[in-house]
Scaffold this motif. Structure first.
Motif, PDB file in Angstrom:
ATOM      1  N   UNK A 183       0.826  -1.211   0.000  1.00 20.81           N
ATOM      2  CA  UNK A 183       0.000   0.000   0.000  1.00 20.81           C
ATOM      3  C   UNK A 183       0.857   1.256   0.000  1.00 20.81           C
ATOM      4  N   UNK A 184       1.914   1.264   0.805  1.00 19.28           N
ATOM      5  CA  UNK A 184       2.802   2.426   0.868  1.00 19.28           C
ATOM      6  C   UNK A 184       3.528   2.625  -0.460  1.00 19.28           C
ATOM      7  N   UNK A 185       3.942   1.534  -1.088  1.00 23.28           N
ATOM      8  CA  UNK A 185       4.655   1.628  -2.357  1.00 23.28           C
ATOM      9  C   UNK A 185       3.764   2.166  -3.469  1.00 23.28           C
ATOM     10  N   UNK A 186       2.540   1.733  -3.519  1.00 22.25           N
ATOM     11  CA  UNK A 186       1.617   2.229  -4.535  1.00 22.25           C
ATOM     12  C   UNK A 186       1.367   3.721  -4.361  1.00 22.25           C
ATOM     13  N   UNK A 187       1.321   4.174  -3.125  1.00 28.13           N
ATOM     14  CA  UNK A 187       1.163   5.605  -2.864  1.00 28.13           C
ATOM     15  C   UNK A 187       2.374   6.398  -3.327  1.00 28.13           C
TER      16      UNK A 187
END
Length: 279
Positions: free
Chosen positions: A183-187
């Motif tokens: 989730x953090x990487x996609x953001x």
């Protein structure tokens, strides 16, 4: 002792330091017979002021470094361990034995050799503490490998300014950590490569392959590796490395086929990067 040079950048007190260090001494330091640190600093303003192009500056500094190393190794038996380059200075570091190094003769040689400003000092450092300061930490070791890879790409004709899919390999210890990291990487603008196969191991059984459309200039690569490394530290993850297909310059494309160059790139990565890469 075999020379093993690594280049990386470090920020310290808002100053950008470009550090080149011979890590070949890492497992042997300190050497008891070389207990003093010699620093030789060149003011870059004078050289830049008297040069007509950036290439002239580079050529002058290369000649300066070579002549300095030749004189110190032959006359003082000095060990060249590293250098620091900033906007306005270039500083070389050696370890010397006081029985072999003569300050007066060295400074006389400097005056004969160069007409620009040079400063030097010798101070005791029996523990090689400054050399330890020059050695890269864990994140900086990744920068060293980044530089090796980027320079290898340049040497093989890659146009590193051209964007392409750049893949990064990560590993995590817990499945829930991998979900949180995704989730953090996609953001941050990364794509999760579900169809790419990572390689689990006993300590990090949850691999993750991600990609981002980027150039592979050194500043860009370092920025990406830095943000990924810091993200993974928070979840006890591990950064494994990066890779991409090449983007050749026009002349290189005409001379060689892309298939051949991709094979060359994979061979380069396998040789200079300590982790296995899969595409």
């Amino acid at each position: 002792m075999t020379d093993d040079w690594g280049f990386y950048e470090r920020r310290e007190n808002s100053e950008r330091l470009r550090i080149l260090v011979n890590v070949g001494y890492k497992d042997r330091a300190p050497l008891a017979e070389y207990g003093e640190l010699l620093s030789v600093t060149i003011n870059l303003y004078a050289i830049m002021r008297n040069s007509r192009s950036k290439q002239e500056v580079v050529t002058q500094l290369e000649k300066t470094e070579a002549s300095l190393e030749n004189w110190l190794s032959s006359h003082s038996k000095a060990l060249y361990v590293g250098r620091i380059n900033t906007v306005n200075r270039l500083e070389f570091f050696y370890y010397v034995n006081r029985n072999h190094h003569d300050d007066v003769k060295f400074r006389e040689w400097i005056k004969r050799q160069w007409d620009f400003r040079v400063a030097d000092y010798v101070k005791p450092d029996p523990e090689w503490s400054f050399y330890r300061y020059l050695l890269p930490d864990t994140l900086e070791q990744l920068y060293v490998h980044n530089a090796q890879m980027v320079y290898a790409l340049i040497h093989k004709g890659d146009d590193i300014k051209q964007p392409r899919e750049v893949y990064h390999w990560l590993k995590l210890k817990q499945a829930e950590d991998r979900l949180a990291v995704e989730s953090a990487l996609q953001a941050l603008g990364y794509r999760i490569e579900r169809d790419k196969e990572g390689e689990p191991d006993s300590a990090y059984p949850f691999p993750l392959v991600i990609s981002r459309y980027d150039n592979v200039m050194l500043d860009t690569v370092n920025e990406r590796v830095r943000e990924l490394y810091r993200l993974l530290v928070g979840v006890d993850g591990r950064y494994e490395g990066w890779g991409s297909a090449m983007r050749l310059k026009g002349a290189s494309k005409m001379k060689y086929g892309l298939r051949k160059w991709r094979a060359v790139l994979e061979a380069i990565i396998k040789r200079i990067w300590p982790f296995h890469h899969k595409r």
